[in-house]
Scaffold this motif. Sequence first.
Motif, PDB file in Angstrom:
ATOM      1  N   ASN A  53      30.784   8.268   1.918  1.00 35.86           N
ATOM      2  CA  ASN A  53      31.160   7.603   0.955  1.00 35.86           C
ATOM      3  C   ASN A  53      30.970   8.165  -0.409  1.00 35.86           C
ATOM      4  O   ASN A  53      31.799   8.034  -1.353  1.00 35.86           O
ATOM      5  N   ALA A  54      29.904   9.020  -0.641  1.00 36.16           N
ATOM      6  CA  ALA A  54      29.641   9.739  -1.876  1.00 36.16           C
ATOM      7  C   ALA A  54      30.793  10.926  -1.981  1.00 36.16           C
ATOM      8  O   ALA A  54      31.206  10.975  -3.093  1.00 36.16           O
ATOM      9  N   HIS A  55      31.255  11.509  -1.033  1.00 38.19           N
ATOM     10  CA  HIS A  55      32.212  12.552  -1.183  1.00 38.19           C
ATOM     11  C   HIS A  55      33.424  12.002  -1.403  1.00 38.19           C
ATOM     12  O   HIS A  55      34.282  12.727  -2.115  1.00 38.19           O
ATOM     13  N   CYS A  56      33.914  10.828  -0.975  1.00 37.13           N
ATOM     14  CA  CYS A  56      35.129  10.000  -1.299  1.00 37.13           C
ATOM     15  C   CYS A  56      34.904  10.054  -2.961  1.00 37.13           C
ATOM     16  O   CYS A  56      36.105  10.023  -3.521  1.00 37.13           O
ATOM     17  N   MET A  57      33.979   9.473  -3.331  1.00 37.60           N
ATOM     18  CA  MET A  57      33.744   9.007  -4.706  1.00 37.60           C
ATOM     19  C   MET A  57      33.922  10.120  -5.806  1.00 37.60           C
ATOM     20  O   MET A  57      34.320  10.052  -6.581  1.00 37.60           O
ATOM     21  N   GLU A  58      33.375  11.380  -5.186  1.00 34.48           N
ATOM     22  CA  GLU A  58      33.457  12.635  -5.834  1.00 34.48           C
ATOM     23  C   GLU A  58      34.643  13.080  -5.973  1.00 34.48           C
ATOM     24  O   GLU A  58      35.107  13.755  -6.853  1.00 34.48           O
ATOM     25  N   GLN A  59      35.585  12.429  -4.972  1.00 39.02           N
ATOM     26  CA  GLN A  59      37.002  12.901  -5.132  1.00 39.02           C
ATOM     27  C   GLN A  59      37.716  11.772  -6.034  1.00 39.02           C
ATOM     28  O   GLN A  59      39.093  11.837  -5.903  1.00 39.02           O
ATOM     29  N   ASN A  60      37.299  10.986  -6.595  1.00 38.96           N
ATOM     30  CA  ASN A  60      37.873   9.777  -7.291  1.00 38.96           C
ATOM     31  C   ASN A  60      38.643   9.108  -6.318  1.00 38.96           C
ATOM     32  O   ASN A  60      39.745   8.569  -6.559  1.00 38.96           O
ATOM     33  N   SER A  61      38.135   8.650  -5.235  1.00 42.70           N
ATOM     34  CA  SER A  61      38.434   7.847  -4.334  1.00 42.70           C
ATOM     35  C   SER A  61      37.412   7.033  -3.429  1.00 42.70           C
ATOM     36  O   SER A  61      36.336   7.152  -3.834  1.00 42.70           O
ATOM     37  N   HIS A  62      37.729   6.198  -2.359  1.00 41.14           N
ATOM     38  CA  HIS A  62      36.876   5.597  -1.861  1.00 41.14           C
ATOM     39  C   HIS A  62      37.032   5.507  -0.343  1.00 41.14           C
ATOM     40  O   HIS A  62      38.122   6.100   0.210  1.00 41.14           O
ATOM     41  N   LEU A  63      35.902   5.273   0.418  1.00 40.67           N
ATOM     42  CA  LEU A  63      36.319   5.368   2.112  1.00 40.67           C
ATOM     43  C   LEU A  63      37.430   4.219   2.050  1.00 40.67           C
ATOM     44  O   LEU A  63      37.517   3.249   1.441  1.00 40.67           O
ATOM     45  N   MET A  64      38.493   4.483   3.161  1.00 38.13           N
ATOM     46  CA  MET A  64      39.523   3.563   3.288  1.00 38.13           C
ATOM     47  C   MET A  64      39.165   2.221   3.490  1.00 38.13           C
ATOM     48  O   MET A  64      38.355   1.863   4.177  1.00 38.13           O
ATOM     49  N   SER A  65      39.838   1.251   2.531  1.00 37.78           N
ATOM     50  CA  SER A  65      39.679  -0.069   2.974  1.00 37.78           C
ATOM     51  C   SER A  65      41.029  -0.732   3.337  1.00 37.78           C
ATOM     52  O   SER A  65      42.035   0.028   3.257  1.00 37.78           O
ATOM     53  N   ILE A  66      40.977  -1.751   4.151  1.00 40.19           N
ATOM     54  CA  ILE A  66      42.457  -2.164   4.749  1.00 40.19           C
ATOM     55  C   ILE A  66      42.572  -3.478   3.949  1.00 40.19           C
ATOM     56  O   ILE A  66      42.151  -4.472   4.273  1.00 40.19           O
ATOM     57  N   GLN A  67      43.693  -3.463   3.379  1.00 39.20           N
ATOM     58  CA  GLN A  67      44.107  -4.738   2.572  1.00 39.20           C
ATOM     59  C   GLN A  67      45.527  -5.107   2.912  1.00 39.20           C
ATOM     60  O   GLN A  67      45.837  -6.071   2.185  1.00 39.20           O
TER      61      GLN A  67
END
Length: 175
Positions: A53-67
Motif C-alpha cells: 500500500n505504501a509503495h503504491c502511494m509512493e507511485q501516486n497510485s493505490h492498491l487496486m480497487s474494483i469499481q
Amino acid sequence: MSKYLILGRVSPPSNISFLCFHLAHSQCRQGWREYESKCYFFSTDTKSWPEANAHCMEQNSHLMSIQDIHERVRSSNPDGTRICLRFTFKIFWIGLNDLIVEGIWEWSDGKPFIEYLSFWMSGQPDNWNNTEDCGQVVGYNFGHWNDENCAAKRKYICKYINCKEIWKLQPGALK
C-alpha cells in the motif's frame, strides 16, 4: 473532449468539481498497463499489504480497487491481452481490507466497497484465526478474492486513473 467523467466533489473547497477526460492516445508510465483510462502495475516483487500500500502511494497510485464489473471480470486490454492472464497461478494484494472494523470491507483508496461486485472465494472471507484483514485476488481460483494476514508477502497491483485534471469552478462559486 467528448467524454467527461465526474469523479466527485472535492472538499474543501466545496465549490470545485474534479473532472477527468479520456484522451485517445494517453499513455501510462513505463511498466504500467492501460485499460479503460486506468493504469495498472503488476509487481514482480513481494511485500506485506501495508508495504505494498505504501509503495503504491509512493507511485501516486493505490492498491487496486474494483469499481466496476470490467475490473472484476477478465476484460481485454487494448493490446489484446487479458488482465486475468496476469493472475494465472499468482496471488496479488488488492486494496481490500477490514482493518478499521472487522467485517466491514473497504478499499484503501477510499472508494466505496460495492457489495454486488464482490467476488469472494467460497467460504471467504473467514478471518481465519482472527488474523486476516487484507484482501487478495487469487489467480489459480479464477480471480476470486480471499482474506489473508496482512503481514504475508504477496505480489500486488497498483492502480491510478490515467487522465488530465481540470479544476472547474461551479456556477456562482465566486459570489
